[in-house]
Design an enzyme around this catalytic site. Structure first.
Site, PDB file in Angstrom:
ATOM      1  N   LYS A  83     -38.209 -20.222 -74.732  1.00 26.55           N
ATOM      2  CA  LYS A  83     -39.160 -20.900 -75.613  1.00 26.55           C
ATOM      3  C   LYS A  83     -40.018 -19.850 -76.322  1.00 26.55           C
ATOM      4  O   LYS A  83     -40.617 -18.986 -75.663  1.00 26.55           O
ATOM      5  CB  LYS A  83     -40.043 -21.786 -74.729  1.00 26.55           C
ATOM      6  CG  LYS A  83     -40.540 -23.047 -75.362  1.00 26.55           C
ATOM      7  CD  LYS A  83     -41.163 -23.898 -74.259  1.00 26.55           C
ATOM      8  CE  LYS A  83     -41.886 -25.072 -74.817  1.00 26.55           C
ATOM      9  NZ  LYS A  83     -42.688 -25.731 -73.771  1.00 26.55           N
TER      10      LYS A  83
HETATM   11  C1  E4P Z   1     -43.798 -28.981 -74.702  1.00 27.40           C
HETATM   12  O1  E4P Z   1     -42.841 -28.323 -74.467  1.00 27.40           O
HETATM   13  C2  E4P Z   1     -45.163 -28.698 -74.250  1.00 27.40           C
HETATM   14  O2  E4P Z   1     -45.078 -28.071 -72.993  1.00 27.40           O
HETATM   15  C3  E4P Z   1     -45.992 -29.923 -74.033  1.00 27.40           C
HETATM   16  O3  E4P Z   1     -45.313 -31.106 -74.368  1.00 27.40           O
HETATM   17  C4  E4P Z   1     -47.404 -29.838 -74.443  1.00 27.40           C
HETATM   18  O4  E4P Z   1     -48.055 -31.034 -74.099  1.00 27.40           O
HETATM   19  P1  E4P Z   1     -49.640 -31.189 -74.086  1.00 27.40           P
HETATM   20  O5  E4P Z   1     -50.107 -31.314 -75.485  1.00 27.40           O
HETATM   21  O6  E4P Z   1     -49.864 -32.457 -73.301  1.00 27.40           O
HETATM   22  O7  E4P Z   1     -50.180 -29.978 -73.392  1.00 27.40           O
END
Ligand code: E4P
Length: 213
Positions: A83
């Site tokens: 990522k």
């Molecule tokens: C996605 O890969 C992220 O880890 C995640 O969905 C972020 O979510 P949040 O806005 O609830 O922290």
């Protein structure tokens, strides 16, 4: 549509995976920090439970640093997806990773133009954050619709992963729009199956069955 869990908690992943419908996992540095265990250990364990894609995020913000970290993460298991953040350096790294056969999830996407660039760079997955847009009074799901249309117009193969989902409606809307994946916290995953009328109906059936001859 694939359902991913957005957590680094091995316990949550085991609990949710027991139903047999978890297709993958997304983690991020904030989620990993909550676990208080070395990331590599957590990642190995997650990849031994979940056979689908498991996203692991780099924390470097320069190209060389991203490449170094990403290559190490990709060695942990075949299903690790590296990522990278949606910044210039990230998009350069994605192209290099792609040439090496390493698949990338481009994260922190908040606009259709960012998503277009990520697809052109060869992202395997794009992660638009719908909940965080809703939080600032923008329509997060509208971004999903825009990205799906753009990708469809040009036949991009990048999968749209709806991230930052806060409630089951985000998942339903994602499915209605034809998004490829939605990732969600354990709490939201658990809510997907629940309906009070199912519980009331089942209780009634079981009570009536006791009275049957
Ligand atoms: C996605 O890969 C992220 O880890 C995640 O969905 C972020 O979510 P949040 O806005 O609830 O922290």
């Amino acid at each position: 549509m694939k359902l991913f869990l957005d957590t680094a908690s091995v316990q949550e992943i085991r609990d949710a995976a027991a139903m047999g419908l978890v297709d993958g996992v997304t983690t991020n540095p904030s989620l990993v920090a909550k676990e208080q265990k070395p990331f590599n250990e957590i990642l190995k364990e997650i990849c031994s439970i979940i056979k689908g894609d498991v996203s692991a995020e780099v924390t470097a913000i320069d190209v060389d640093g991203m490449l170094k970290q990403g290559r190490e993460l990709a060695k942990v298991a075949d299903n690790v997806i590296v990522k990278v953040p949606l910044i210039k350096e990230g998009l350069v790294a994605v192209q290099k990773f792609k040439s090496e056969g390493i698949r990338c999830n481009v994260t922190l996407c908040f606009s259709p133009s960012q998503a277009l660039l990520a697809a052109k760079a060869g992202a395997y997955i794009i992660s638009p954050f719908v909940g965080r847009l809703d939080d600032i009074s923008e329509d997060g799901m509208n971004l999903i619709q825009q990205i799906l249309q753009i990708y469809n117009n040009y036949g991009f193969e990048t999968q749209v992963l709806v991230a930052s989902c806060r409630h089951p409606l985000h998942i339903v809307d994602s499915a209605m729009m034809g998004a490829h994946i939605a990732t969600m916290p354990f709490k939201v995953y658990d809510q997907l199956i629940k309906h009070p009328l199912t519980d009331i109906g089942l209780q009634k059936f079981l009570e009536d069955w006791k009275k049957a001859k």
